[in-house]
Design a protein around this motif. Structure first.
Motif, PDB file in Angstrom:
ATOM      1  N   GLY A   1       0.670  -1.298   0.092  1.00 52.43           N
ATOM      2  CA  GLY A   1       0.025  -0.151   0.014  1.00 52.43           C
ATOM      3  C   GLY A   1       0.765   1.114   0.066  1.00 52.43           C
ATOM      4  O   GLY A   1       2.099   1.106  -0.239  1.00 52.43           O
ATOM      5  N   SER A   2       0.004   2.514   0.286  1.00 56.44           N
ATOM      6  CA  SER A   2       0.879   3.582   0.272  1.00 56.44           C
ATOM      7  C   SER A   2       1.271   3.922   1.735  1.00 56.44           C
ATOM      8  O   SER A   2       0.453   3.851   2.826  1.00 56.44           O
ATOM      9  CB  SER A   2      -0.155   4.599  -0.133  1.00 56.44           C
ATOM     10  OG  SER A   2      -0.603   4.431  -1.415  1.00 56.44           O
ATOM     11  N   PHE A   3       2.400   4.308   1.910  1.00 55.92           N
ATOM     12  CA  PHE A   3       2.990   4.743   3.319  1.00 55.92           C
ATOM     13  C   PHE A   3       2.510   5.911   3.646  1.00 55.92           C
ATOM     14  O   PHE A   3       2.373   7.112   2.988  1.00 55.92           O
ATOM     15  CB  PHE A   3       4.472   4.935   3.178  1.00 55.92           C
ATOM     16  CG  PHE A   3       5.188   5.549   4.582  1.00 55.92           C
ATOM     17  CD1 PHE A   3       5.194   4.670   5.486  1.00 55.92           C
ATOM     18  CD2 PHE A   3       5.482   6.733   4.508  1.00 55.92           C
ATOM     19  CE1 PHE A   3       5.917   5.184   6.952  1.00 55.92           C
ATOM     20  CE2 PHE A   3       5.957   7.355   5.776  1.00 55.92           C
ATOM     21  CZ  PHE A   3       6.173   6.538   7.050  1.00 55.92           C
ATOM     22  N   ILE A   4       1.823   6.078   5.038  1.00 63.05           N
ATOM     23  CA  ILE A   4       1.338   7.427   5.615  1.00 63.05           C
ATOM     24  C   ILE A   4       2.283   7.810   6.708  1.00 63.05           C
ATOM     25  O   ILE A   4       2.659   9.225   6.419  1.00 63.05           O
ATOM     26  CB  ILE A   4      -0.149   6.974   6.184  1.00 63.05           C
ATOM     27  CG1 ILE A   4      -1.020   6.652   4.820  1.00 63.05           C
ATOM     28  CG2 ILE A   4      -0.700   8.041   6.858  1.00 63.05           C
ATOM     29  CD1 ILE A   4      -2.475   6.190   5.408  1.00 63.05           C
ATOM     30  N   ASN A   5       2.331   7.196   7.567  1.00 60.04           N
ATOM     31  CA  ASN A   5       3.212   7.637   8.658  1.00 60.04           C
ATOM     32  C   ASN A   5       3.604   6.348   9.645  1.00 60.04           C
ATOM     33  O   ASN A   5       3.217   5.184   9.547  1.00 60.04           O
ATOM     34  CB  ASN A   5       2.674   8.822   9.508  1.00 60.04           C
ATOM     35  CG  ASN A   5       1.342   8.326  10.214  1.00 60.04           C
ATOM     36  OD1 ASN A   5       0.962   7.105  10.424  1.00 60.04           O
ATOM     37  ND2 ASN A   5       0.398   9.242  10.569  1.00 60.04           N
ATOM     38  N   VAL A   6       4.435   6.651  10.701  1.00 59.28           N
ATOM     39  CA  VAL A   6       4.575   5.762  11.994  1.00 59.28           C
ATOM     40  C   VAL A   6       4.237   6.025  13.011  1.00 59.28           C
ATOM     41  O   VAL A   6       3.904   7.100  13.285  1.00 59.28           O
ATOM     42  CB  VAL A   6       6.391   5.452  11.711  1.00 59.28           C
ATOM     43  CG1 VAL A   6       6.811   4.952  10.628  1.00 59.28           C
ATOM     44  CG2 VAL A   6       6.789   6.792  12.062  1.00 59.28           C
ATOM     45  N   ASP A   7       4.337   5.068  14.106  1.00 58.85           N
ATOM     46  CA  ASP A   7       3.882   5.467  15.490  1.00 58.85           C
ATOM     47  C   ASP A   7       4.762   6.273  16.158  1.00 58.85           C
ATOM     48  O   ASP A   7       5.914   6.581  15.593  1.00 58.85           O
ATOM     49  CB  ASP A   7       3.266   4.328  16.409  1.00 58.85           C
ATOM     50  CG  ASP A   7       4.532   3.320  16.377  1.00 58.85           C
ATOM     51  OD1 ASP A   7       5.618   3.574  15.998  1.00 58.85           O
ATOM     52  OD2 ASP A   7       4.324   2.465  17.422  1.00 58.85           O
ATOM     53  N   ASP A   8       4.554   6.833  17.307  1.00 57.64           N
ATOM     54  CA  ASP A   8       5.373   7.782  18.128  1.00 57.64           C
ATOM     55  C   ASP A   8       6.760   6.960  18.661  1.00 57.64           C
ATOM     56  O   ASP A   8       7.765   7.499  18.387  1.00 57.64           O
ATOM     57  CB  ASP A   8       4.761   8.135  19.517  1.00 57.64           C
ATOM     58  CG  ASP A   8       3.501   9.021  19.235  1.00 57.64           C
ATOM     59  OD1 ASP A   8       3.386   9.494  17.954  1.00 57.64           O
ATOM     60  OD2 ASP A   8       2.571   9.664  19.919  1.00 57.64           O
ATOM     61  N   ALA A   9       6.568   5.818  19.061  1.00 57.70           N
ATOM     62  CA  ALA A   9       7.898   5.057  19.339  1.00 57.70           C
ATOM     63  C   ALA A   9       8.615   4.727  18.223  1.00 57.70           C
ATOM     64  O   ALA A   9       9.831   4.946  18.615  1.00 57.70           O
ATOM     65  CB  ALA A   9       7.369   3.809  20.014  1.00 57.70           C
ATOM     66  N   THR A  10       8.239   4.472  17.157  1.00 65.55           N
ATOM     67  CA  THR A  10       9.027   4.223  15.979  1.00 65.55           C
ATOM     68  C   THR A  10       9.545   5.645  15.675  1.00 65.55           C
ATOM     69  O   THR A  10      10.961   5.690  15.062  1.00 65.55           O
ATOM     70  CB  THR A  10       8.206   3.717  14.763  1.00 65.55           C
ATOM     71  OG1 THR A  10       7.571   2.586  15.057  1.00 65.55           O
ATOM     72  CG2 THR A  10       9.190   3.283  13.537  1.00 65.55           C
TER      73      THR A  10
ATOM     74  N   LEU B   1      12.410   4.972  20.269  1.00 67.36           N
ATOM     75  CA  LEU B   1      12.265   4.761  21.862  1.00 67.36           C
ATOM     76  C   LEU B   1      12.866   3.233  21.598  1.00 67.36           C
ATOM     77  O   LEU B   1      13.532   2.879  22.522  1.00 67.36           O
ATOM     78  CB  LEU B   1      11.000   4.977  22.266  1.00 67.36           C
ATOM     79  CG  LEU B   1      10.494   6.080  22.289  1.00 67.36           C
ATOM     80  CD1 LEU B   1       9.100   6.432  22.992  1.00 67.36           C
ATOM     81  CD2 LEU B   1      11.435   7.176  23.129  1.00 67.36           C
ATOM     82  N   THR B   2      12.355   2.299  20.690  1.00 69.42           N
ATOM     83  CA  THR B   2      12.565   1.136  20.531  1.00 69.42           C
ATOM     84  C   THR B   2      12.883   0.775  19.008  1.00 69.42           C
ATOM     85  O   THR B   2      12.178   1.061  18.357  1.00 69.42           O
ATOM     86  CB  THR B   2      11.651   0.037  21.193  1.00 69.42           C
ATOM     87  OG1 THR B   2      10.415   0.091  20.439  1.00 69.42           O
ATOM     88  CG2 THR B   2      11.523   0.297  22.609  1.00 69.42           C
ATOM     89  N   MET B   3      14.111  -0.032  18.629  1.00 65.97           N
ATOM     90  CA  MET B   3      14.277  -0.252  17.260  1.00 65.97           C
ATOM     91  C   MET B   3      14.310  -1.565  16.966  1.00 65.97           C
ATOM     92  O   MET B   3      15.299  -2.191  16.039  1.00 65.97           O
ATOM     93  CB  MET B   3      15.436   0.515  17.097  1.00 65.97           C
ATOM     94  CG  MET B   3      15.808   1.954  17.120  1.00 65.97           C
ATOM     95  SD  MET B   3      17.154   2.936  16.650  1.00 65.97           S
ATOM     96  CE  MET B   3      17.169   2.516  15.096  1.00 65.97           C
ATOM     97  N   ASP B   4      13.615  -2.612  17.654  1.00 65.25           N
ATOM     98  CA  ASP B   4      13.538  -3.856  17.269  1.00 65.25           C
ATOM     99  C   ASP B   4      12.276  -4.231  16.381  1.00 65.25           C
ATOM    100  O   ASP B   4      12.314  -5.185  15.705  1.00 65.25           O
ATOM    101  CB  ASP B   4      13.100  -4.842  18.719  1.00 65.25           C
ATOM    102  CG  ASP B   4      12.046  -3.995  19.360  1.00 65.25           C
ATOM    103  OD1 ASP B   4      11.631  -3.037  19.154  1.00 65.25           O
ATOM    104  OD2 ASP B   4      11.454  -5.013  20.479  1.00 65.25           O
ATOM    105  N   VAL B   5      11.403  -3.238  16.356  1.00 63.07           N
ATOM    106  CA  VAL B   5       9.933  -3.255  15.574  1.00 63.07           C
ATOM    107  C   VAL B   5       9.719  -1.975  15.222  1.00 63.07           C
ATOM    108  O   VAL B   5       9.531  -1.348  16.169  1.00 63.07           O
ATOM    109  CB  VAL B   5       9.083  -4.357  16.324  1.00 63.07           C
ATOM    110  CG1 VAL B   5       8.759  -3.816  17.425  1.00 63.07           C
ATOM    111  CG2 VAL B   5       7.794  -4.615  15.091  1.00 63.07           C
ATOM    112  N   ALA B   6       9.195  -1.732  13.998  1.00 63.72           N
ATOM    113  CA  ALA B   6       8.631  -0.671  13.537  1.00 63.72           C
ATOM    114  C   ALA B   6       7.249  -0.911  13.252  1.00 63.72           C
ATOM    115  O   ALA B   6       6.795  -1.799  12.564  1.00 63.72           O
ATOM    116  CB  ALA B   6       9.413  -0.251  12.180  1.00 63.72           C
ATOM    117  N   ARG B   7       6.228  -0.019  13.672  1.00 63.41           N
ATOM    118  CA  ARG B   7       4.927   0.064  13.108  1.00 63.41           C
ATOM    119  C   ARG B   7       4.751   1.007  12.186  1.00 63.41           C
ATOM    120  O   ARG B   7       4.799   2.251  12.518  1.00 63.41           O
ATOM    121  CB  ARG B   7       4.073   0.179  14.537  1.00 63.41           C
ATOM    122  CG  ARG B   7       4.105  -0.738  15.555  1.00 63.41           C
ATOM    123  CD  ARG B   7       3.458  -0.701  16.734  1.00 63.41           C
ATOM    124  NE  ARG B   7       1.879  -1.086  16.369  1.00 63.41           N
ATOM    125  CZ  ARG B   7       0.783  -0.031  16.460  1.00 63.41           C
ATOM    126  NH1 ARG B   7       1.204   1.225  16.874  1.00 63.41           N
ATOM    127  NH2 ARG B   7      -0.060  -0.321  15.889  1.00 63.41           N
TER     128      ARG B   7
END
Length: 275
Positions: free
Chosen positions: A253-262, A266-272
């Motif tokens: 799909g089309s990228f919109i944004n990421v959540d605050d932690a990403t 704050l954590t770089m093990d998983v990106a939302r």
């Protein structure tokens, strides 16, 4: 008594807070009074919580009652399970008799599954005849009468449909309800007949910053676009940016944004990623 504001946001990017009050005699009246509060140009939206936590003083008593009642319930469930097992045995015997007298053709087993019928548009082949499964629904007259007075607004950018209602309130237009039908389409419903049309005539230039088109409602209006959150694991630290997120989300799909932690790393093990 207690206020909790989670860090997570909903699909529209809004943040919700949960408040627990004491000494409230009429809950519905209290909810109505809070829902009508306007601070500046912002209006509070208040709903009762679906899950109400019991008070601290009642938790120990509730646990004791559950322990006492569980003993009696277990005995009753044992008796019920015995009766159910006997009934199921009788049913299985009757089914075995039916299966001996009826044989299913191999063609029906191979081609007549539910998944295959859905993929082929609901058609199943039995011999030389074709039967098509059609689902029909007759809408209520009151719903059709109300919707025929509504309009469909197609937003300029995907995702704007979830933020337009707050923009209407900030501008002072409280007589039009904006309901998102998806990421692209919204349903414009006026509290009084002709209110949406009057807004289109008076604030035509203001509406252009939100909508590419506003048209009368029809039963065929369905929004095909959806919001989806993706979790991506194993991203290298030097690729942790929006450019990489946009490239990795293109197949879906089309990228919109990421959540605050990403975004704040704050954590770089998983990106939302929101697409």
């Amino acid at each position: 008594m207690e206020v909790v504001i989670p860090a997570k946001r909903d699909k529209g990017g809004r943040r919700f807070g949960f408040a627990r009050f004491d000494r409230v005699s009429d809950v519905r009246k209290f909810e109505y009074e809070l829902d009508n509060i306007i601070i500046g140009r912002e209006k509070l939206s208040v709903n009762l919580s679906r899950f109400q936590r019991p008070g601290d003083n009642n938790r120990i008593a509730d646990r004791r009652e559950v322990r006492k009642g569980s003993r009696g319930i277990s005995r009753t469930m044992d008796n019920k399970s015995r009766r159910i097992s006997r009934t199921m045995d009788n049913k299985s015997r009757s089914k075995s008799r039916i299966s001996r007298n009826h044989t299913i053709p191999s063609r029906e087993v191979k081609d007549g599954s539910y998944a295959r019928a859905v993929r082929r548009g609901g058609s199943t082949r039995q011999g030389d005849d074709q039967q098509r499964v059609v689902f029909s629904y007759e809408a209520e007259k009151n719903d059709m009468f109300r919707l025929q007075k509504c309009f469909i607004g197609e937003v300029i950018h995907l995702g704007m449909s979830y933020n337009i209602q707050s923009a209407f309130h900030r501008q002072g237009y409280f007589g039009v309800k904006v309901t998102p039908l998806g990421a692209r389409l919204t349903l414009l419903d006026g509290q009084e007949e002709g209110e949406v049309q009057a807004l289109m005539d008076e604030a035509k230039d203001w509406l252009k910053q939100w909508f590419t088109e506003i048209r009368p409602w029809s039963p065929k209006e369905i929004d095909r676009d959806r919001y989806v959150w993706l979790r991506v694991y194993g991203i290298p630290t030097h690729a942790w940016n929006d450019i990489f997120f946009e490239q990795v989300s293109k197949p879906w799909g089309s990228f919109i944004n990421v959540d605050d932690a990403t975004m704040k790393k704050l954590t770089m093990d998983v990106a939302r990623i929101l697409i």
